[in-house]
Motif scaffolding. Structure first.
Motif, PDB file in Angstrom:
ATOM      1  N   ARG A 163       0.828  -1.202   0.000  1.00 45.36           N
ATOM      2  CA  ARG A 163       0.000   0.000   0.000  1.00 45.36           C
ATOM      3  C   ARG A 163       0.867   1.259   0.000  1.00 45.36           C
ATOM      4  O   ARG A 163       0.571   2.237  -0.689  1.00 45.36           O
ATOM      5  CB  ARG A 163      -0.927  -0.021   1.215  1.00 45.36           C
ATOM      6  N   LEU A 164       1.949   1.222   0.749  1.00 47.28           N
ATOM      7  CA  LEU A 164       2.841   2.382   0.813  1.00 47.28           C
ATOM      8  C   LEU A 164       3.498   2.647  -0.544  1.00 47.28           C
ATOM      9  O   LEU A 164       3.553   3.791  -1.008  1.00 47.28           O
ATOM     10  CB  LEU A 164       3.918   2.153   1.879  1.00 47.28           C
ATOM     11  N   LEU A 165       4.004   1.597  -1.175  1.00 50.91           N
ATOM     12  CA  LEU A 165       4.650   1.766  -2.471  1.00 50.91           C
ATOM     13  C   LEU A 165       3.676   2.329  -3.507  1.00 50.91           C
ATOM     14  O   LEU A 165       4.023   3.228  -4.284  1.00 50.91           O
ATOM     15  CB  LEU A 165       5.227   0.438  -2.952  1.00 50.91           C
ATOM     16  N   ALA A 166       2.456   1.828  -3.499  1.00 55.19           N
ATOM     17  CA  ALA A 166       1.455   2.318  -4.447  1.00 55.19           C
ATOM     18  C   ALA A 166       1.106   3.777  -4.165  1.00 55.19           C
ATOM     19  O   ALA A 166       0.949   4.585  -5.094  1.00 55.19           O
ATOM     20  CB  ALA A 166       0.204   1.448  -4.369  1.00 55.19           C
ATOM     21  N   MET A 167       1.003   4.119  -2.897  1.00 57.27           N
ATOM     22  CA  MET A 167       0.663   5.483  -2.492  1.00 57.27           C
ATOM     23  C   MET A 167       1.719   6.484  -2.952  1.00 57.27           C
ATOM     24  O   MET A 167       1.405   7.539  -3.527  1.00 57.27           O
ATOM     25  CB  MET A 167       0.514   5.538  -0.962  1.00 57.27           C
ATOM     26  N   PHE A 168       2.981   6.149  -2.748  1.00 54.24           N
ATOM     27  CA  PHE A 168       4.053   7.076  -3.090  1.00 54.24           C
ATOM     28  C   PHE A 168       4.308   7.104  -4.595  1.00 54.24           C
ATOM     29  O   PHE A 168       4.661   8.155  -5.148  1.00 54.24           O
ATOM     30  CB  PHE A 168       5.328   6.726  -2.321  1.00 54.24           C
ATOM     31  N   LYS A 169       4.114   5.985  -5.270  1.00 55.62           N
ATOM     32  CA  LYS A 169       4.246   5.980  -6.724  1.00 55.62           C
ATOM     33  C   LYS A 169       3.194   6.888  -7.360  1.00 55.62           C
ATOM     34  O   LYS A 169       3.490   7.662  -8.277  1.00 55.62           O
ATOM     35  CB  LYS A 169       4.119   4.551  -7.269  1.00 55.62           C
ATOM     36  N   LYS A 170       1.975   6.827  -6.853  1.00 57.25           N
ATOM     37  CA  LYS A 170       0.903   7.663  -7.381  1.00 57.25           C
ATOM     38  C   LYS A 170       1.203   9.143  -7.183  1.00 57.25           C
ATOM     39  O   LYS A 170       0.977   9.964  -8.080  1.00 57.25           O
ATOM     40  CB  LYS A 170      -0.416   7.292  -6.695  1.00 57.25           C
ATOM     41  N   ALA A 171       1.733   9.503  -5.994  1.00 59.39           N
ATOM     42  CA  ALA A 171       2.063  10.904  -5.726  1.00 59.39           C
ATOM     43  C   ALA A 171       3.178  11.389  -6.645  1.00 59.39           C
ATOM     44  O   ALA A 171       3.142  12.516  -7.157  1.00 59.39           O
ATOM     45  CB  ALA A 171       2.452  11.068  -4.269  1.00 59.39           C
ATOM     46  N   LEU A 172       4.174  10.550  -6.881  1.00 58.47           N
ATOM     47  CA  LEU A 172       5.273  10.949  -7.760  1.00 58.47           C
ATOM     48  C   LEU A 172       4.830  11.026  -9.220  1.00 58.47           C
ATOM     49  O   LEU A 172       5.321  11.858  -9.992  1.00 58.47           O
ATOM     50  CB  LEU A 172       6.434   9.966  -7.608  1.00 58.47           C
ATOM     51  N   ASP A 173       3.874  10.178  -9.595  1.00 58.93           N
ATOM     52  CA  ASP A 173       3.348  10.246 -10.961  1.00 58.93           C
ATOM     53  C   ASP A 173       2.661  11.581 -11.228  1.00 58.93           C
ATOM     54  O   ASP A 173       2.595  12.039 -12.380  1.00 58.93           O
ATOM     55  CB  ASP A 173       2.350   9.109 -11.202  1.00 58.93           C
ATOM     56  N   ALA A 174       2.155  12.206 -10.193  1.00 60.55           N
ATOM     57  CA  ALA A 174       1.458  13.489 -10.340  1.00 60.55           C
ATOM     58  C   ALA A 174       2.416  14.674 -10.439  1.00 60.55           C
ATOM     59  O   ALA A 174       1.992  15.795 -10.716  1.00 60.55           O
ATOM     60  CB  ALA A 174       0.504  13.699  -9.159  1.00 60.55           C
TER      61      ALA A 174
END
Length: 606
Positions: A591-602
């Motif tokens: 969940r953490l990896l997905a959360m931070f990947k999404k923020a960086l994608d933005a």
């Protein structure tokens, strides 16, 4: 992975949501943090709570307003404190720093009284209260003391007092009575044994209409073993001291109410023979002192050094610290030398200063530091302290004693129990532990015997004890997930740098890391610019606000919140305006990896 509730999304919401004594507050966007620092009502008017040393809890505000109306003048404001000593320290600080008080006597005064039930059959205990009264324009000065010293009335203490006053109001309205307060008479002082901090007396069950919600909460907690009833507050404090000393066994932790009715000489002797979680022998619960918050522990460590050492000497703040540590060393005592980079060349400079004949009182440092996660060469600093007779005080909050063994090299280790030790973000607390194997130990113990007072509110101790039972398991899980997350982030093309003990001053950290320890749950991330940082922060799907060490992941634009009025100064020491600090929680690595990947994608492409 732990099933955690979704964080709130609206600005000003308590974190955790719907928690009356929450110690963080939601700032969903980067701009919200700026508005908060500017005092903009777009944020400040919506705040349900805030970090308690910076934002005075609504319960405390309400209680203080009622007491100022009773004891103050229309031109006065007030600040509440839990003991006479603390109130006097506040008054003395204000006399030094509030200019009109230096010119006119009597502007700052203390009202001392007890809040007591008018119902003679009530089991609600009398609460001593001390209010410092001063001109309204002096409030910012009083707030400085509140923020720096940390010896504050807790929100649960204020809530308890309000219960008494509300019950008195109800009686007064039905019996035409106005007796709500009982001022102290003559030289009579509050009898310590009758105070809820220390006695074993159950809180009275009030009427269902007034307390059904509180009773239901207490019933659930006590019925299912998550909490101790308040009658065991003293035992909870004893368990906390043993846990912090590293001499509490799992069997003892599971038998709290039976095990901690008292401590015998044989118990203490056994504790001192253990090597324990601290990694050194000789430590017992008697070497641990509890405080209302971590900053209070730091403040009293400094006071202790001043009392035992030479007050004319300056202290050293080594490394870029949490902001109030530096302020304490600068504003109380002879001042301090600030080595803000905190690396080996600063030790060289300090050693040259000492070789040149200058003496210092003490050296304060964090291991690792907040927010740069640097670790000083503690063993080398210890050699200097032994050679030149000064105290070393180490703030172990970020590392925590599951991960680092700093006490061996320190005279005093201090910590904020509000953070990962508690985890639930619903109670404040602090601790100081003495190293019994250092040369100043006997002098420190003697001074504490004369000066220390336990002002930790009973219910706060109960919550701290309950929350910290899983401290070691949570710390281990957070270590693993934070390391996995940082290993991903440091390789990401949009990330400029990561501050984390695994990559930052690692040799110094590893030198004191415990055999089973990790690198902790805190890191700071730097992106290319403030614009990129804001995009990342605004799209990060976790709780966002002040504090750290929570069971849930919590992020903040640290430099904005801690150094808004001194951004250029902070940047000189490697702390840029666009730094984002992250405290990893228990959501689980996927969940953490997905959360931070999404923020960086933005974040806009570089």
């Amino acid at each position: 992975m732990v099933c955690l509730p979704e964080p709130p999304t609206t600005v000003g919401s308590a974190i955790p949501a719907h928690t009356p004594h929450a110690v963080s507050v939601m700032f969903p966007t980067w701009q919200d943090n700026v508005y908060y620092e500017q005092g903009d009502p777009r944020v400040t008017s919506k705040m349900e709570c805030g970090y308690p040393r910076f934002f005075i809890h609504p319960f405390i505000q309400k209680l203080c307003t009622r007491l100022v109306q009773k004891f103050g003048k229309p031109t006065e404001a007030g600040m509440l404190f839990p003991s006479r000593k603390v109130a006097e320290r506040c008054r003395n600080f204000m006399k030094r720093t509030y200019l009109p008080a230096q010119q006119t006597s009597g502007l700052i005064r203390i009202a001392e009284f007890e809040i007591a039930s008018v119902d003679e059959t009530s089991e609600l205990q009398r609460v001593p209260m001390y209010i410092v009264l001063f001109p309204k324009d002096a409030f910012p000065v009083a707030k400085q003391f509140w923020q720096h010293a940390g010896d504050n009335v807790s929100s649960r203490m204020a809530e308890y007092c309000l219960r008494i006053l509300d019950a008195n109001d109800s009686i007064a309205s039905s019996q035409n009575s106005s007796a709500m307060y009982e001022p102290k008479r003559g030289n009579r002082r509050y009898v310590r044994a009758s105070h809820p901090h220390n006695i074993e007396a159950q809180l009275k069950k009030e009427t269902k209409e007034e307390t059904c919600e509180a009773e239901h909460s207490a019933y659930v907690e006590e019925r299912y073993g998550r909490n101790l009833p308040v009658i065991y507050a003293d035992r909870a404090k004893r368990a906390l001291r043993r846990r912090i000393a590293g001499v509490l066994t799992e069997a003892e932790s599971g038998e709290m109410m039976e095990q901690f009715s008292q401590t015998t000489a044989e118990d203490l002797q056994h504790q001192r023979q253990l090597k324990g979680a601290r990694g050194i022998r000789g430590v017992s619960e008697e070497d641990v002192y509890l405080f209302p918050c971590g900053m209070s522990a730091i403040f009293h460590a400094h006071r202790l050094a001043l009392a035992v050492g030479d007050q004319s000497l300056k202290s050293v703040c080594f490394g870029f610290p949490y902001t109030d540590t530096l302020k304490i060393l600068q504003k109380f005592g002879a001042g301090c030398y600030f080595y803000g980079i905190g690396e080996d060349h600063n030790i060289d400079e300090l050693e040259e200063r000492l070789k040149g004949g200058e003496r210092i009182l003490s050296l304060f440092c964090e291991l690792p530091s907040n927010p740069l996660l640097k670790s000083p060469n503690l063993k080398r600093l210890r050699q200097l302290a032994d050679a030149y007779n000064f105290f070393i005080v180490v703030d172990e909050t970020i590392g925590n004693f599951c991960n680092v063994g700093v006490l061996e090299w320190a005279d005093m280790a201090v910590s904020s129990l509000t953070k990962v030790f508690s985890g639930d973000s619903n109670v404040m607390g602090g601790s100081m532990i003495l190293n019994p194997n250092r040369q100043f130990y006997d002098k420190l113990k003697k001074e504490l015997a004369n000066d220390y007072e336990d002002i930790v509110w009973a219910e706060d101790a109960v919550f701290l004890e309950r929350n910290s039972r899983t401290f070691k398991e949570r710390a281990k899980s957070i270590n693993i997930d934070a390391e996995t997350l940082c290993d991903f982030l440091i390789k990401h093309p949009k990330v400029v740098s990561i501050f984390y003990p695994k990559y930052t001053c690692r040799e110094n950290y590893d030198a004191v890391k415990t055999p089973d320890g990790g690198y902790g749950g805190l890191f700071s991330i730097i992106l290319k610019s403030e614009k990129h940082a804001a995009q990342f922060y605004d799209n990060l799907g976790c709780a966002k606000g002040p504090s750290l060490g929570t069971n849930f992941t919590l992020a903040s634009p640290y430099t904005i919140l801690a150094h808004f009025t001194e951004l250029d100064w902070a940047e000189k020491f490697g702390v840029p305006k666009h730094l984002v600090r992250v405290s990893v929680g228990l959501e689980g690595k996927e969940r953490l990896l997905a959360m931070f990947k999404k923020a960086l994608d933005a974040v806009d492409d570089l």
